[in-house]
Design an enzyme around this catalytic site. Structure first.
Site, PDB file in Angstrom:
ATOM      1  N   GLY A  12       0.818  -1.221   0.000  1.00  0.00           N
ATOM      2  CA  GLY A  12       0.000   0.000   0.000  1.00  0.00           C
ATOM      3  C   GLY A  12       0.842   1.257   0.000  1.00  0.00           C
ATOM      4  O   GLY A  12       0.607   2.169   0.785  1.00  0.00           O
ATOM      5  N   ASN A  86       1.818  -2.279   5.453  1.00  0.00           N
ATOM      6  CA  ASN A  86       1.127  -1.011   5.703  1.00  0.00           C
ATOM      7  C   ASN A  86      -0.307  -1.002   5.184  1.00  0.00           C
ATOM      8  O   ASN A  86      -1.148  -0.278   5.712  1.00  0.00           O
ATOM      9  CB  ASN A  86       1.941   0.116   5.039  1.00  0.00           C
ATOM     10  N   SER A 136      -2.327   0.150  15.020  1.00  0.00           N
ATOM     11  CA  SER A 136      -3.167   1.332  15.259  1.00  0.00           C
ATOM     12  C   SER A 136      -3.459   1.429  16.742  1.00  0.00           C
ATOM     13  O   SER A 136      -3.591   0.414  17.431  1.00  0.00           O
ATOM     14  CB  SER A 136      -4.482   1.215  14.496  1.00  0.00           C
ATOM     15  N   TYR A 149     -11.814  -3.476  12.812  1.00  0.00           N
ATOM     16  CA  TYR A 149     -10.504  -2.832  12.659  1.00  0.00           C
ATOM     17  C   TYR A 149      -9.669  -3.018  13.927  1.00  0.00           C
ATOM     18  O   TYR A 149      -8.489  -3.406  13.863  1.00  0.00           O
ATOM     19  CB  TYR A 149     -10.731  -1.348  12.373  1.00  0.00           C
ATOM     20  N   ILE A 182      -3.786  10.029  12.382  1.00  0.00           N
ATOM     21  CA  ILE A 182      -3.059  10.849  11.417  1.00  0.00           C
ATOM     22  C   ILE A 182      -4.084  11.743  10.715  1.00  0.00           C
ATOM     23  O   ILE A 182      -5.168  11.277  10.336  1.00  0.00           O
ATOM     24  CB  ILE A 182      -2.346   9.965  10.365  1.00  0.00           C
TER      25      ILE A 182
END
Ligand code: NDP
Length: 243
Positions: A12, A86, A136, A149, A182
């Site tokens: 990615g 990533n 994350s 997630y 981010i």
């Protein structure tokens, strides 16, 4: 020149954080393999800016594309020293509203995709190499509105630990780099305003991260400076204080 003579492949890396890591590695003299799933044109632009000799299609859901990408990288450079996992997606929903389809999609890309890439890189990655999994903050505390997630990212942290154990005898370090929030398109698309507000309230440094905040740790974990650091989660999150 902290990555001189190193070959890095980043899943990615057509845009977002992956592209920023590609730029940072190239600045430190690494040879970078840029990969894309759907954003081919963007990937070629990244490749131009990092003077990459190789751009490949790599869909982490498709083992054949992964195999082919590593094979081409090895044929082009004669080795792979650094793999950055990533590629990632998010399908936000409250727990009771998350569909099984969304759940499976996120687990497939964010967790099983990492498993596939780590397995397929094994024949190629150099002894003393580095695997960096992008986690994350959600994975560290079961983040809000992101059941699939959060679970995928937490699972990735366990995978990091398990693989570090397996690859320790080859001096291959495996770590998770765990960003906070981010300020980018991914966040704009996936975080509702009230969730952003809640996330900001957790931070000791009162701003969301830039790519520059992330890439220092990504370079460090890829470089020889971190040769004795493995099976760790390095959190780069403005001191998020999770309640
Ligand atoms: P973006 O949405 O900007 O970029 C995602 C990247 O992943 C793209 O290059 C995309 O490729 C690639 N990708 C998506 N699906 C696949 C797939 N099936 N196979 C291969 N590549 C795929 O996200 P970010 O740059 O913000 O996120 C990068 C990583 O950082 C992710 O793992 C994310 O979970 C993590 N992260 C992000 C945070 C944030 O606040 N943004 C916070 C914490 C972690 P293409 O466009 O070519 O399809």
């Amino acid at each position: 020149m902290r990555l001189r003579d190193k070959v890095a492949i980043i899943t990615g890396s057509s845009r977002g954080l992956g592209a920023a890591i590609a730029e940072a590695y190239a600045k430190e003299w690494a040879d970078v393999v840029v990969t894309y799933n759907t954003s081919k044109d963007e990937a070629f632009k990244v490749a131009e800016s990092v003077s990459s000799k190789l751009v490949v299609h790599l869909d982490v859901r498709d083992r054949e594309t992964i195999k082919e990408a590593f094979k081409k990288s090895y044929e082009t450079f004669g080795k792979i020293d650094i793999l950055v996992n990533n590629a990632g997606i998010n399908r936000p929903a409250d727990f009771d509203k998350q569909t099984e389809e969304e759940w499976n999609e996120v687990i497939d890309v964010n967790l099983t995709g990492v498993f596939r890439c780590c397995q397929e890189v094994l024949p190629y990655i150099s002894d003393g190499g580095k695997i960096i999994n992008i986690g994350s903050l959600s994975g560290e505390y079961g983040g809000p509105r992101t059941p699939s997630y959060a679970v995928a990212k937490m699972g990735m942290m366990a995978l990091t630990h398990n693989l570090a154990r397996f690859l320790g005898p080859r001096n291959i370090c495996v770590n998770t780099l765990s960003p906070g929030v981010i300020a980018n398109e991914f966040t704009e698309k996936t975080m509702a305003p009230h969730v952003k507000e809640m996330a900001m309230s957790l931070l000791l440094i009162k701003r969301f991260a830039t790519y520059d905040d992330m890439v220092g740790a990504a370079v460090f974990l890829a470089s020889d400076e971190s040769n004795y650091i493995t099976a760790q989660t390095i959190s780069v999150n403005g001191g998020a204080w999770v309640r």
